[in-house]
Structure formats: C-alpha cells, structure tokens
Design an enzyme around this catalytic site. Structure first.
Site, mmCIF file in Angstrom:
data_model
loop_
_atom_site.group_PDB
_atom_site.id
_atom_site.type_symbol
_atom_site.label_atom_id
_atom_site.label_comp_id
_atom_site.label_asym_id
_atom_site.label_seq_id
_atom_site.Cartn_x
_atom_site.Cartn_y
_atom_site.Cartn_z
ATOM 1 N N SER A 64 36.571 9.992 -38.559
ATOM 2 C CA SER A 64 35.521 9.708 -37.573
ATOM 3 C C SER A 64 34.223 9.325 -38.272
ATOM 4 O O SER A 64 33.213 9.098 -37.617
ATOM 5 C CB SER A 64 35.293 10.942 -36.691
ATOM 6 O OG SER A 64 35.041 12.089 -37.488
ATOM 7 N N ASN A 151 34.499 23.386 -35.906
ATOM 8 C CA ASN A 151 34.513 23.357 -34.441
ATOM 9 C C ASN A 151 33.160 23.750 -33.841
ATOM 10 O O ASN A 151 32.656 23.095 -32.936
ATOM 11 C CB ASN A 151 35.623 24.262 -33.899
ATOM 12 C CG ASN A 151 36.992 23.771 -34.326
ATOM 13 O OD1 ASN A 151 37.127 22.663 -34.833
ATOM 14 N ND2 ASN A 151 38.015 24.596 -34.117
ATOM 15 N N THR A 196 17.288 -4.852 5.218
ATOM 16 C CA THR A 196 18.511 -4.047 5.323
ATOM 17 C C THR A 196 19.639 -5.060 5.503
ATOM 18 O O THR A 196 19.425 -6.128 6.095
ATOM 19 C CB THR A 196 18.483 -3.071 6.525
ATOM 20 O OG1 THR A 196 18.385 -3.837 7.722
ATOM 21 C CG2 THR A 196 17.311 -2.102 6.439
ATOM 22 N N HIS A 197 20.792 -4.766 4.953
ATOM 23 C CA HIS A 197 21.900 -5.738 4.941
ATOM 24 C C HIS A 197 21.490 -7.051 4.272
ATOM 25 O O HIS A 197 22.066 -8.094 4.550
ATOM 26 C CB HIS A 197 22.411 -6.031 6.356
ATOM 27 C CG HIS A 197 22.639 -4.804 7.181
ATOM 28 N ND1 HIS A 197 23.843 -4.170 7.263
ATOM 29 C CD2 HIS A 197 21.781 -4.075 7.939
ATOM 30 C CE1 HIS A 197 23.750 -3.107 8.051
ATOM 31 N NE2 HIS A 197 22.495 -3.020 8.467
ATOM 32 N N SER A 318 19.037 -23.071 -20.842
ATOM 33 C CA SER A 318 20.427 -23.494 -20.884
ATOM 34 C C SER A 318 20.562 -24.590 -21.932
ATOM 35 O O SER A 318 19.670 -25.416 -22.112
ATOM 36 C CB SER A 318 20.833 -24.032 -19.512
ATOM 37 O OG SER A 318 21.943 -24.904 -19.648
ATOM 38 N N LYS A 324 16.570 -25.105 -16.661
ATOM 39 C CA LYS A 324 16.930 -23.727 -16.325
ATOM 40 C C LYS A 324 16.063 -22.673 -17.000
ATOM 41 O O LYS A 324 15.621 -22.826 -18.123
ATOM 42 C CB LYS A 324 18.395 -23.468 -16.732
ATOM 43 C CG LYS A 324 19.377 -24.283 -15.936
ATOM 44 C CD LYS A 324 19.826 -23.587 -14.668
ATOM 45 C CE LYS A 324 20.665 -22.401 -15.007
ATOM 46 N NZ LYS A 324 21.741 -22.140 -14.095
ATOM 47 N N ASN A 326 16.990 -18.740 -17.167
ATOM 48 C CA ASN A 326 17.979 -17.755 -16.724
ATOM 49 C C ASN A 326 17.504 -16.325 -16.979
ATOM 50 O O ASN A 326 16.997 -16.026 -18.058
ATOM 51 C CB ASN A 326 19.304 -17.990 -17.445
ATOM 52 C CG ASN A 326 19.923 -19.328 -17.080
ATOM 53 O OD1 ASN A 326 19.784 -19.777 -15.941
ATOM 54 N ND2 ASN A 326 20.572 -19.971 -18.030
ATOM 55 N N GLU A 331 20.313 -9.724 -15.960
ATOM 56 C CA GLU A 331 21.772 -9.748 -15.755
ATOM 57 C C GLU A 331 22.476 -8.755 -16.678
ATOM 58 O O GLU A 331 23.444 -8.096 -16.293
ATOM 59 C CB GLU A 331 22.319 -11.153 -16.008
ATOM 60 C CG GLU A 331 21.803 -12.200 -15.031
ATOM 61 C CD GLU A 331 22.130 -13.599 -15.520
ATOM 62 O OE1 GLU A 331 23.279 -14.034 -15.333
ATOM 63 O OE2 GLU A 331 21.256 -14.251 -16.118
ATOM 64 N N LYS A 366 32.654 11.130 -29.252
ATOM 65 C CA LYS A 366 31.417 10.626 -29.856
ATOM 66 C C LYS A 366 31.109 9.176 -29.533
ATOM 67 O O LYS A 366 29.978 8.831 -29.197
ATOM 68 C CB LYS A 366 31.445 10.836 -31.365
ATOM 69 C CG LYS A 366 31.263 12.300 -31.676
ATOM 70 C CD LYS A 366 31.568 12.627 -33.106
ATOM 71 C CE LYS A 366 31.963 14.076 -33.201
ATOM 72 N NZ LYS A 366 33.235 14.404 -32.489
HETATM 73 N N1 ARG Z 1 35.475 15.449 -36.673
HETATM 74 C C1 ARG Z 1 35.795 16.529 -35.804
HETATM 75 C C2 ARG Z 1 35.359 16.200 -34.379
HETATM 76 O O1 ARG Z 1 34.571 15.362 -34.213
HETATM 77 C C3 ARG Z 1 35.130 17.776 -36.249
HETATM 78 C C4 ARG Z 1 35.829 18.999 -35.811
HETATM 79 C C5 ARG Z 1 37.129 19.099 -36.498
HETATM 80 N N2 ARG Z 1 37.745 20.330 -36.249
HETATM 81 C C6 ARG Z 1 39.020 20.548 -36.554
HETATM 82 N N3 ARG Z 1 39.498 21.701 -36.257
HETATM 83 N N4 ARG Z 1 39.757 19.612 -37.108
HETATM 84 O O2 ARG Z 1 35.813 16.784 -33.439
#
Ligand code: ARG
Length: 499
Positions: A64, A151, A196-197, A318, A324, A326, A331, A366
């Site tokens: 990660s 954790n 409205t509408h 454009s 144009k 835009n 948007e 994440k």
């Molecule tokens: N990279 C992990 C996450 O984002 C960190 C926690 C990992 N914990 C584990 N027991 N492997 O969740």
C-alpha cells in the site's frame, strides 16, 4: 521476553518486542526485503516464520506504500507519542526513546525533502519508516513497536489524517461562504425569477438565491464538525485487537495526539472505519450541494439565460469554435460529485459484512478516502474562485422576470387580502386572469382594469400595486424571505454565524 515466534502467532505480524539482526542490514534500498529476521526474501519485519519471500504478484497486491505514504507525518507523530509514553511508563529506556524520537525526526525531514526511498517490499508506510529507523538508530528501532500493532497504528494515523482534512476543509468552506456572502450582499436587491420545476415561479433576489447555498454549506460544515467529534478518540494502544499486557498509558498518548480520550474498546478501535465513512458521507452531501450550484452556473452562463458571466480564469475556449466560452470548471465540479459519491460507496461496500476485528480488506479504505478528500478540496477551491469572479447580469436577471406571469401568486394573495376571497377561489380567479394575459401576450400588470373586472368585478385599481416584481419581492418580509431588507439582514447574521 516471549519467544518471537509465539508473538508472531498471537498477533500475526505485529506485537514484536524486539527486532533481530544487525542495524546495518535493514533499510537500504536493496537490503530491506531480504535481510534480518527470515530467510532470503522474507520480510525483515515479520518474516521470522517464513521460509521464503512473497510471489511478485503477492507483493503487488499487498503493498500500500504507493498511496499510504501520504500518512507519513501522522505515522511519525503517532510513533513519537507512543515512544515517549513507553519511556514514561518505564517500558523503554530513555536512551532508546531519545534515539527513536530523533531518528523519526530525521525520517520526517528526509521524506519532506524527497530523499526517502519508499519500497514496495516493505508493504506500507509503517514498515518503511520502521525499517529506515533501524538503519538510523539500530536495535532501539525494534523496541518502538512494543505494545502496539500496525492495526492500531494505521487506525490512529488515519484518524489523524482525516481530522487534518476536516480542519482544512472547514477553512476552505468558510472561504466559499465568504465569497457567496460578498456576492449576495452586492446583489441583495437584484431581482430574478425564482424557479420551481425550472419554471418561473415567483420573483426572488439573486442575493437571496445565493444565501440558500450559504446555509447548505453551513450545514455541511456542521456535519464535518460532528464527524470530527466522534472521530476524535484514540485507537492507539488497542494493539492488534485485544489490548496489551504492557503497562501502557492510553490517556497519555491520546492527549499527546490531541484526541479527547482513548477509544473504549480495543476490538472496535482497530475494526471500524465509520469515522472515515462519516467524513465521506458528509463529503458526498457537500459534493452534491456543489454540483447543484455548479449546474446553476452552467445554466446561468448559457445564452438562453444570460444571467451571469464566468471569468476567463475559470472557462475555456473551443479548439474548433472560436466564439465559445465553456464553463469547464463548473462542469467538472458537477461531475466530480459522482466521483465523491463513488468513493463513499466504495468504502461502504468494502466494510460491509466484514467480521471483527481487522481484515486486510480495510487497506482498501485509503485510496477512496484520499481521493474523496482531494476531490472535495479541489472542487471547493474551484467553486470559490468561480464565485469570486462571477459577474451577474442584473438587467438580464430582471428581464427574465417579465415572462411567466411571475406575480400571479401576489395577485391571488391580494384577492384574499382585499376582497376576502378564500385562497382556493383566488387561485382560480387568478388562473383565469393569467389565461387572458397569455391570450393578449402581455404581462399581468399590462391587462386593463376592465378586463380584470370581467373576471372578478370587485377588483379595483389598487391591485396594480402588487403586480410589479419589485413590489412582489419587497413584500416578502417574512423571516427567511426574499425582501432585499431581509436578505441584507440574513447576510449580516450569516457573517456572524459563519465567518
Ligand atoms: N497497511 C495496512 C493497512 O492499511 C496496515 C495494517 C496492517 N495490519 C496487518 N495486520 N497486516 O491496513
């Protein structure tokens, strides 16, 4: 000390008391993955029971670091708070504690200077930092993870990160409200059709219309603030899931990190991401509000409306049609709401049905969280810029009120007030009058009195007073109403409430 193996089994990869292996073998660009604890190729931070390293695809699906490196500052702050607490509790020596804190400061500087080498083999931000710490301070680095797990570490980092985002977003939303308020004040009396509408309904003022968004954004800020209150408890010390046998002080780490208190249940602390979901759900509602304003900007800038002009800074040309202009930024703000809602949905679905406690699924939290936060920040900034530069066309706004018999409600109200008709009957009479104006292709106030009297003989010349849009707007003085005097009061009150 327990056997390393036993600890690995109890907490899987996490509550290590000490790292083995000489300092110089870990952390170098090539050495980290295949040094220290395990056999060649096994992860140095948890590879004790592994005979060989991961498959290439395992490393790719597991890592990660490409995205969670964004947590580095929070991770370091959390580790330093944890380390200082371990020292105060006599779990870690002062010497080791000082080395760790100083080493983490060095790593912070390295990362910020762009000198830090992140490695996929070390999975995530936590292990990248710890491996580097080992290179910098040696054996002491391995003691940092005492009484903690990735954790609770990642849950802590993420809470700190989302909390920072909420604070930054709140300031950005306040700036957006300021931009809306300035425009609302400048155009508190600029009459336009209210819809409205998407059909002309009753005249309102441009300032009044914008003030609706000031209120929406105010509630958005309130939702983020509420989420922040529930978010602001510390998971640190929950360890892998069950707490720890070390005499830690969770109150102390919570206070050091600006949390109100430690989370009450260690399993909950490492398992839930509801704090992020609340952030994203509030974000989805904010994005939805922004998308409605963005859509209105698009409409207003269309020639058919001609209500306002966006500046060169927030529009594009454009490549083929030279005439144009835009409204791309508007948007995109409109479109990005889909992305934010998608991010919320993604995390909801990741979390749905997960058994307690931690599951690696949760690493999938994440990217949507980061994307949601980035998208919101960009959308709010773009919207604020567009509004600051926006030039409403007051003449076009006023002209648009000439169509649609927009003061018909005022006529009906007059029939109630002056003649004592029940509103339902007044509604009926007014409908008949509108039909005649339509046939003559004129405004209500242009109908001759005798024509009005053919519909309702008791109508007098006094009715003309209520048929102008100026009068219609000025008369709506009820609290929260569109009368320019009320709008100016609302602007002043909102400045006090929000700025
Ligand atoms: N990279 C992990 C996450 O984002 C960190 C926690 C990992 N914990 C584990 N027991 N492997 O969740």
């Amino acid at each position: 000390m327990a056997e390393p193996d036993e600890l690995e089994m109890a907490d899987r990869e996490d509550t290590r008391v000490e790292a083995e292996g000489p300092a110089e073998t870990a952390g170098g660009p090539d050495s980290a993955a295949d040094s220290a604890a395990g056999s060649a190729g096994a992860n140095p931070l948890w590879g004790g029971r592994f005979a060989s390293g991961p498959a290439e695809v395992m490393e790719r699906i597991n890592a990660s670091i490409d995205f969670d490196r964004r947590l580095y500052a929070q991770d370091i702050k959390g580790s330093q708070a944890h380390c200082r607490m371990l020292v105060r509790q006599g779990i870690l020596s002062e010497r080791d504690g000082e080395a760790i804190v100083a080493g983490l400061d060095t790593i912070l500087r390295e990362i910020e200077a762009g000198d830090f080498v992140f490695e996929a083999a070390l999975e995530d931000i936590h292990m990248n930092i710890e491996a580097r710490l080992k290179v910098l301070v040696g054996e002491a680095a391995g003691r940092l993870h005492t009484a903690r797990s990735r954790n609770d570490q990642v849950a802590t980092d993420l809470r700190l990160w989302v909390r920072d985002e909420i604070d930054a977003l709140d300031a950005a939303l306040q700036a957006l409200q300021a931009a809306l308020l300035d425009q609302a004040e400048a155009h508190a009396d600029a009459i336009m059709p209210g819809y409205t509408h998407l059909q002309p309904a009753q005249p309102v003022t441009f300032g009044h219309h914008l003030m609706a968004y000031v209120e929406m954004i105010g509630r958005d800020r309130g939702r983020f603030a509420d989420a922040r209150i529930r978010l602001n408890e510390s998971p640190l010390g929950a360890a892998a899931l069950a707490g720890t046998s070390f005499p830690i002080d969770r109150e102390a780490t919570a206070a050091a990190l600006g949390f109100e208190r430690p989370m009450a249940n260690s399993i909950d602390a490492v398992s839930d991401r509801d704090f992020a979901l609340e952030f994203m759900a509030s974000g989805a509602i904010l994005a939805l509000h922004l998308s409605r304003l963005a859509e209105e900007l698009v409409l207003w800038c269309n020639d058919g409306f001609g209500f306002a002009t966006l500046s060169d800074a927030y529009t594009t040309g454009s490549s083929i049609m030279p005439q144009k202009r835009n409204p791309d930024a508007a948007e995109l703000v409109r479109g990005k709401a889909g992305r934010v809602i998608g991010a919320l949905t993604a995390l909801l679905v990741v979390m749905k049905g997960l058994p307690l406690a931690y599951g690696k699924d949760m690493q999938e939290d994440k990217e949507p969280i980061f994307d949601c936060a980035d998208t919101l920040a960009l959308s709010v900034a773009a919207m604020t810029g567009m509004l600051r530069d926006l030039e409403p066309n007051r003449a076009a706004l006023a002209r648009a009120t000439e169509a649609g018999f927009i003061t018909a409600t005022d006529l009906a109200d007059w029939l109630v007030r002056a003649l004592g008709l029940p509103f339902r009957e007044a509604h009926h009479v007014t409908g008949e009058i509108v039909r005649r104006a339509e046939a003559r292709n004129c405004r209500l106030e242009d109908l001759p009195l005798d024509e009005l009297q053919q519909v309702e003989p008791r109508i007098t010349a006094a009715v003309s007073e209520v048929l102008s849009v100026e009068q219609a707007v000025a008369s709506r003085t009820s609290f929260g109403g569109t009368a320019p005097a009320r709008v100016r009061e609302a602007v002043a009150a909102a400045r006090k409430r929000f700025l």
